[in-house]
Design a protein around this motif. Structure first.
Motif, mmCIF file in Angstrom:
data_model
loop_
_atom_site.group_PDB
_atom_site.id
_atom_site.type_symbol
_atom_site.label_atom_id
_atom_site.label_comp_id
_atom_site.label_asym_id
_atom_site.label_seq_id
_atom_site.Cartn_x
_atom_site.Cartn_y
_atom_site.Cartn_z
ATOM 1 N N LEU A 296 0.845 -1.196 0.000
ATOM 2 C CA LEU A 296 0.000 0.000 0.000
ATOM 3 C C LEU A 296 0.878 1.242 0.000
ATOM 4 N N GLU A 297 0.523 2.142 -0.877
ATOM 5 C CA GLU A 297 1.260 3.393 -0.940
ATOM 6 C C GLU A 297 0.363 4.515 -0.377
ATOM 7 N N ARG A 298 0.826 5.175 0.588
ATOM 8 C CA ARG A 298 0.059 6.281 1.225
ATOM 9 C C ARG A 298 0.657 7.631 0.797
#
Length: 284
Positions: free
Chosen positions: A190-192
């Motif tokens: 997951l890229e935030r």
């Protein structure tokens, strides 16, 4: 070659005996002399592992090199010669048997005295019979007042013999090998990203708080190709070493025991005591 005569008898005793092919037969044990010429005529050859067996061999066809006695017969011929007692006199019948065995002409009677012996012509007269009874240990016209004491001495030799044969042989064995190999693979993460003016509209397009699912329609832009490493096993035969047979000499001590005989000399005073008593009786 050196002529074999009485001057080199001491050198003959214990010397190596070699046959016609250059093989060692044994060692010289005793030498017998011919009384008519006073020259060596026979020798005994000690054979076997410890020289416990003795065979007669003629000197008629032998050559002396100063170190070795070369006899004119093969090793097996000497070892298979008629067995005759070497501790006493060589009887005429025994010597005739030796002459016949070796294919030689002649007939004499030999008598051994220790390491050397005399080979005397056969005598039938009484004087010759009397002389044969004389010796170093008995009283006679040719002896003195001393007595000879003899003993057996143990002589131990070594002989090179074959102990066996060794050969190289190889065979295939299977063994299990375990090898640890590091492998890697890709995983989805997951890229935030923080809220900025550029994405604030998308962030506030829904309710403030909600429970919902969001299905992502993957397009070529959203597709991710995941990869991983897999272990591939292959075997290859390669030479690793060369092996050959060699020998090394290892020396170890071995104990050998054998019974030996010896003569002991004591004295008898019985005649002196009897003469003393008779002298005292005559005085009384």
């Amino acid at each position: 070659m050196t002529m074999i005569n009485t001057n080199n008898i001491d050198s003959l005793i214990g010397a190596n005996v070699v046959d016609t092919e250059g093989r060692k037969v044994g060692t010289v044990g005793q030498v017998y002399l011919d009384s008519s010429t006073n020259q060596p005529s026979w020798v005994t050859v000690k054979t076997g592992l410890f020289g416990t067996s003795e065979s007669f061999a003629p000197l008629e066809t032998a050559d002396w090199t100063g170190d070795e006695l070369h006899i004119g017969f093969a090793k097996d011929v000497v070892k298979d010669a008629p067995r005759i007692d070497t501790d006493g006199a060589l009887e005429s019948a025994d010597e005739d048997a030796l002459y016949r065995y070796y294919g030689l002409s002649g007939s004499t009677v030999g008598q051994s005295t220790g390491n050397t012996g005399n080979s005397d012509d056969t005598r039938t007269d009484a004087a010759a019979g009397d002389r044969r009874t004389e010796g170093y240990d008995t009283s006679g016209p040719t002896t003195d007042e001393a007595m000879t004491r003899s003993e057996e001495q143990l002589r131990v030799g070594k002989e090179q013999v074959s102990a066996g044969r060794a050969r190289l042989r190889k065979h295939v064995v299977t063994e299990n090998q375990t090898v640890t190999v590091p492998v890697s693979h890709e995983e989805v993460t997951l890229e935030r990203e923080p809220i900025t003016d550029a994405n604030r509209g998308n962030a506030n397009s829904g309710p403030d708080l909600s429970d919902e699912e969001h299905e992502v329609q993957l397009t070529e832009e959203h597709e991710v190709q995941l990869t991983e490493e897999r272990v591939v096993v292959d075997k290859e035969t390669v030479p690793v070493e060369r092996v050959r047979l060699g020998t090394e000499t290892v020396t170890e001590d071995q104990r050998v025991s054998e019974d030996v005989r010896k003569e002991e000399i004591d004295y008898d005073e019985s005649d002196i005591e009897r003469k003393g008593r008779r002298a005292r009786d005559d005085t009384i």
